[in-house]
Write a protein that holds these residues in place. Sequence first.
Motif, PDB file in Angstrom:
ATOM      1  N   LEU B  79      17.645  -8.772  -2.558  1.00  0.00           N
ATOM      2  CA  LEU B  79      17.895  -8.356  -1.152  1.00  0.00           C
ATOM      3  C   LEU B  79      16.450  -7.329  -1.288  1.00  0.00           C
ATOM      4  O   LEU B  79      15.692  -7.067  -0.653  1.00  0.00           O
ATOM      5  N   ARG B  80      17.062  -6.137  -2.331  1.00  0.00           N
ATOM      6  CA  ARG B  80      15.673  -5.232  -2.767  1.00  0.00           C
ATOM      7  C   ARG B  80      15.100  -5.697  -3.297  1.00  0.00           C
ATOM      8  O   ARG B  80      13.734  -5.330  -2.870  1.00  0.00           O
ATOM      9  N   GLU B  81      14.545  -6.222  -4.328  1.00  0.00           N
ATOM     10  CA  GLU B  81      13.437  -6.866  -5.035  1.00  0.00           C
ATOM     11  C   GLU B  81      12.640  -7.760  -3.811  1.00  0.00           C
ATOM     12  O   GLU B  81      11.358  -7.784  -4.312  1.00  0.00           O
ATOM     13  N   VAL B  82      13.271  -8.461  -3.320  1.00  0.00           N
ATOM     14  CA  VAL B  82      12.571  -9.484  -2.039  1.00  0.00           C
ATOM     15  C   VAL B  82      11.563  -8.510  -0.889  1.00  0.00           C
ATOM     16  O   VAL B  82      10.217  -8.386  -0.796  1.00  0.00           O
ATOM     17  N   LEU B  83      12.286  -7.744  -0.878  1.00  0.00           N
ATOM     18  CA  LEU B  83      11.988  -6.445   0.817  1.00  0.00           C
ATOM     19  C   LEU B  83      10.323  -5.755  -0.753  1.00  0.00           C
ATOM     20  O   LEU B  83       9.307  -5.614   0.587  1.00  0.00           O
ATOM     21  N   GLN B  84      10.835  -5.251  -1.288  1.00  0.00           N
ATOM     22  CA  GLN B  84       9.287  -5.166  -2.166  1.00  0.00           C
ATOM     23  C   GLN B  84       7.761  -5.630  -1.627  1.00  0.00           C
ATOM     24  O   GLN B  84       8.320  -7.075  -2.597  1.00  0.00           O
ATOM     25  N   ASP B  85       6.999  -4.970  -1.223  1.00  0.00           N
ATOM     26  CA  ASP B  85       5.737  -5.946  -0.666  1.00  0.00           C
ATOM     27  C   ASP B  85       6.382  -6.531  -0.182  1.00  0.00           C
ATOM     28  O   ASP B  85       4.819  -7.556  -0.302  1.00  0.00           O
ATOM     29  N   THR B  86       7.073  -7.090   0.470  1.00  0.00           N
ATOM     30  CA  THR B  86       7.351  -7.973   1.658  1.00  0.00           C
ATOM     31  C   THR B  86       6.947  -7.260   2.813  1.00  0.00           C
ATOM     32  O   THR B  86       6.653  -6.745   3.384  1.00  0.00           O
ATOM     33  N   GLY B  87       8.598  -7.289   3.046  1.00  0.00           N
ATOM     34  CA  GLY B  87       9.893  -6.323   3.955  1.00  0.00           C
ATOM     35  C   GLY B  87       8.387  -4.419   4.019  1.00  0.00           C
ATOM     36  O   GLY B  87       8.072  -4.261   5.440  1.00  0.00           O
ATOM     37  N   VAL B  88       8.631  -4.264   2.982  1.00  0.00           N
ATOM     38  CA  VAL B  88       7.835  -2.635   2.749  1.00  0.00           C
ATOM     39  C   VAL B  88       7.070  -2.532   0.971  1.00  0.00           C
ATOM     40  O   VAL B  88       6.572  -4.029   0.679  1.00  0.00           O
ATOM     41  N   TYR B  89       5.926  -2.158   1.589  1.00  0.00           N
ATOM     42  CA  TYR B  89       4.523  -1.731   0.474  1.00  0.00           C
ATOM     43  C   TYR B  89       4.317  -0.682   0.671  1.00  0.00           C
ATOM     44  O   TYR B  89       5.005   0.619   1.250  1.00  0.00           O
ATOM     45  N   THR B  90       3.055  -0.512  -0.151  1.00  0.00           N
ATOM     46  CA  THR B  90       3.075   0.824  -0.601  1.00  0.00           C
ATOM     47  C   THR B  90       1.226   0.741  -0.132  1.00  0.00           C
ATOM     48  O   THR B  90       0.818  -0.323  -0.959  1.00  0.00           O
ATOM     49  N   ALA B  91       0.870   1.471  -0.046  1.00  0.00           N
ATOM     50  CA  ALA B  91      -0.123   1.921   0.969  1.00  0.00           C
ATOM     51  C   ALA B  91      -0.981   3.445   0.598  1.00  0.00           C
ATOM     52  O   ALA B  91      -0.420   4.216   0.128  1.00  0.00           O
ATOM     53  N   LEU B  92      -2.139   2.541   0.321  1.00  0.00           N
ATOM     54  CA  LEU B  92      -3.206   4.127  -0.571  1.00  0.00           C
ATOM     55  C   LEU B  92      -4.041   4.178   0.085  1.00  0.00           C
ATOM     56  O   LEU B  92      -4.876   3.512   1.555  1.00  0.00           O
ATOM     57  N   ALA B  93      -4.797   5.270   0.965  1.00  0.00           N
ATOM     58  CA  ALA B  93      -5.243   6.100   1.698  1.00  0.00           C
ATOM     59  C   ALA B  93      -6.290   6.334   0.279  1.00  0.00           C
ATOM     60  O   ALA B  93      -6.279   7.350  -0.676  1.00  0.00           O
ATOM     61  N   VAL B  94      -7.507   5.471   0.369  1.00  0.00           N
ATOM     62  CA  VAL B  94      -8.740   5.611  -0.483  1.00  0.00           C
ATOM     63  C   VAL B  94      -9.649   6.438   0.665  1.00  0.00           C
ATOM     64  O   VAL B  94     -10.469   5.214   2.022  1.00  0.00           O
ATOM     65  N   ASP B  95     -10.509   7.185   0.501  1.00  0.00           N
ATOM     66  CA  ASP B  95     -11.375   8.150   0.409  1.00  0.00           C
ATOM     67  C   ASP B  95     -12.911   7.217  -0.355  1.00  0.00           C
ATOM     68  O   ASP B  95     -13.936   7.985  -1.224  1.00  0.00           O
ATOM     69  N   PRO B  96     -13.941   7.144   0.798  1.00  0.00           N
ATOM     70  CA  PRO B  96     -15.349   6.012   0.146  1.00  0.00           C
ATOM     71  C   PRO B  96     -16.009   7.213   0.488  1.00  0.00           C
ATOM     72  O   PRO B  96     -16.215   7.867   1.459  1.00  0.00           O
ATOM     73  N   TYR B  97     -16.638   8.074  -0.779  1.00  0.00           N
ATOM     74  CA  TYR B  97     -17.793   8.621  -1.655  1.00  0.00           C
ATOM     75  C   TYR B  97     -18.792   8.367  -2.073  1.00  0.00           C
ATOM     76  O   TYR B  97     -19.994   8.115  -0.985  1.00  0.00           O
ATOM     77  N   LEU B  98     -18.841   6.969  -2.495  1.00  0.00           N
ATOM     78  CA  LEU B  98     -20.417   6.591  -2.825  1.00  0.00           C
ATOM     79  C   LEU B  98     -20.423   5.297  -2.581  1.00  0.00           C
ATOM     80  O   LEU B  98     -19.670   4.385  -3.150  1.00  0.00           O
ATOM     81  N   GLU B  99     -22.348   5.272  -2.325  1.00  0.00           N
ATOM     82  CA  GLU B  99     -22.281   3.783  -2.478  1.00  0.00           C
ATOM     83  C   GLU B  99     -23.695   3.604  -3.989  1.00  0.00           C
ATOM     84  O   GLU B  99     -24.098   4.455  -3.949  1.00  0.00           O
TER      85      GLU B  99
END
Lengths: 183, 570
Positions: B79-99
Amino acid sequence: MRAFECAYARYTSEPFALGQMLVVREGRYDTFGVVTGSESGPDDPSRPLVPRGDPGQSAAAVMASNPEIELLLRTTLTVAICGHIDREVARPVLPPMPPPLLAEVQAATNEEKVRVADEGRFLVPLLANPAADDAVVAAALREVAHAAGPGERPFLVAAGKELARLLKAEPSRLTSILRAVEP
Amino acid sequence: MSDANPDATRPLGVVVGGSLTKGLEVRLDPGQTAQLGQYAKTEVGGGLSILGMVTDITLKSVDSGPTVWPPGEDEPALLREVLQDTGVYTALAVDPYLELGENGEEPARARRLPSHFSAVHPADQDTLDRAFATDGPNIPVGAPLGMDELEVGVDFERLFERSAGVFGKSGTGKSVLVLHLLDAMLTRSTAAATNSDRTVALVFDMHNDYGWEMKFQGPSTSRLRSLKQRHQTDIELYTLESRAARSDGQILIGTRDIQPDDLEVLRETLDLSDLAVDAAHACRRRFGPGWIDEIIADEPSAAVVDRLWREPPEGDVNWSQVAAQMGYPGSLESLRRRMERLTRREFVRTEGSQFGDVIEHVVRSLQGGKSVVVQFGRFGNDLVSYMLVANMLSRRIWERYRDSTERSEEREAPNRLVIVIEEAHKFVDRSLAGQSIFGQIARELRKYNVTLLVIDQRPSQIDPEVLSQIGTKFTLQLDSDNDVEAIVGGVSGRSGLRQVIAALESKRQALVFGHALPMPVVVQTPEATNADSARASLRARLGLPEREETSPAAALFGAPPDSTPPGDGR
């Protein structure tokens, strides 16, 4: 289109199991389904089965002493379609047409089960069928996982994630199915 | 903070939302990890890619289910393994700086966003090289987080053309980082064709770190060769102590050299009231350059009495009468006691003017292309001594540089001078920034070819106007929220940078941003080492040959004869 029924020629005490994956290899496609129910009874509803035998006598002993009963009874299965194979390509979606009437229904091989289940994608058509309750889904997952051999755990995890996506609005149902898969 | 990224070739995740002002939201791929401060890049089409920095990592759930009914300890592991990246996930905040373009165009501020589901990858060396490309030499400042094999450099010219700062609490590696920067500066300057092309440093070395050797706690060695050992002929060592080893000269200050203005910055340290400082100005006006010698005498001299009374009072005049006559009852006595204590220091000489010679030699050394380190020895823990000397020396040298610059149409402009001060907040706090020479230097940017390299633990105590003039900031771990806020105040994307600073490790991890870099970077700062290979690598990054070419004369005789410093320590 979403389900079919199949019947044994007579009563059988050991039909295909709940959740077992079956295949019809006739017609344009090999059609695969999962057993969602099983029912045994008289062919003629006007002649219901009445109790026979003596107290303490087993069902097998009653059948043996009344051989005509088996001929009057029939075991019928309902099967929810979960995929098909079209020219060697396994597709975990409903086939364009139902399997032909009177075609023979067989147990799918382990290799077929794994291919059609496609890491859990066979759950999409399966869950769309109201007959596929939690017990059926859990049994189907166990069945395919067992067929996967050493790939049992990865299959369960992948199929579980697919199930989680499908049941994102029903977390309690997801939990109960997964509990049933891995008690 | 997660562990280092295990697979740099795989995408970190995909873009699932965001904005230019608030940054991108990236859903982390299963099995991947990311660190705060890590660089990430994604394509925006047309051959352009966006380079950004991970400024936050969030644990999220797609709906409330998994968080309202989280799987318990007795639940199946599946159950824990299944919920990882489906029911729960990790999000990154990425500040865009350069083109970044693919044809070598100059990196530009990010003004586009990638589309949904664009893959986000860890940045590679090629991307960093394009982002941090400089026209001239650059100083390596370490490896970006999670990219141990890569290296980032800051633009040498831009770093020292405006003031810079190294901030961090005690024990985070400020001194080793500053030594690295100064070493790079001197290495590059030594190779300059003329003295005026050199960048030189005047280092007020509170704890004897930047002279002969630096003591530190490290895995391999506890003594690091410092500037004098690394650049023997390009460094002059001055000390406040008369018998200091390896000193090239002693800093001596005569009481006649100290002006009331020099006491302004010592108000707090010397516990001088405003009235006491006013009394100092009054004494200087009435008693002349020898005013300190006059007021520290046991009894008022005849000269003092003559200047205050047309007709002296009968009998012996005492200091209470003098104070009353001058209009500073109480304040003058307080000033007298403090001046008496000040003049007890061995580098302060009464009834004399010593400082002119010191200034002359230091200026000659600096403008001759040599850097000067003033070591405070046992006076290192005496903030009064440190502030007095640093302020007096800096003010007068800055005046010389100002004059040289203003006359530069007639003569060659002076070389660039970087003044290095520790405990900077003592000099440029809110109440003193207007009077301190250091506040003036910071505000005037490079007008007179003099800039600052400030080292401080409490940036929140520095006057915000001065802090805003610090071009490039190296920020190591800071404890106080106020200090973090002061560092990122007014900077674009400061909320993300605040998170990054808060997550810095306690040693050798720095957020570097500002004038000398196109975008912020979190680095593992260079390790303290005496290894020759590190010096060769530094020289290569600075665009110099691997080995230093020392002239036979310099190797034999050291400093040229015209820069012989004064004092009795030689």
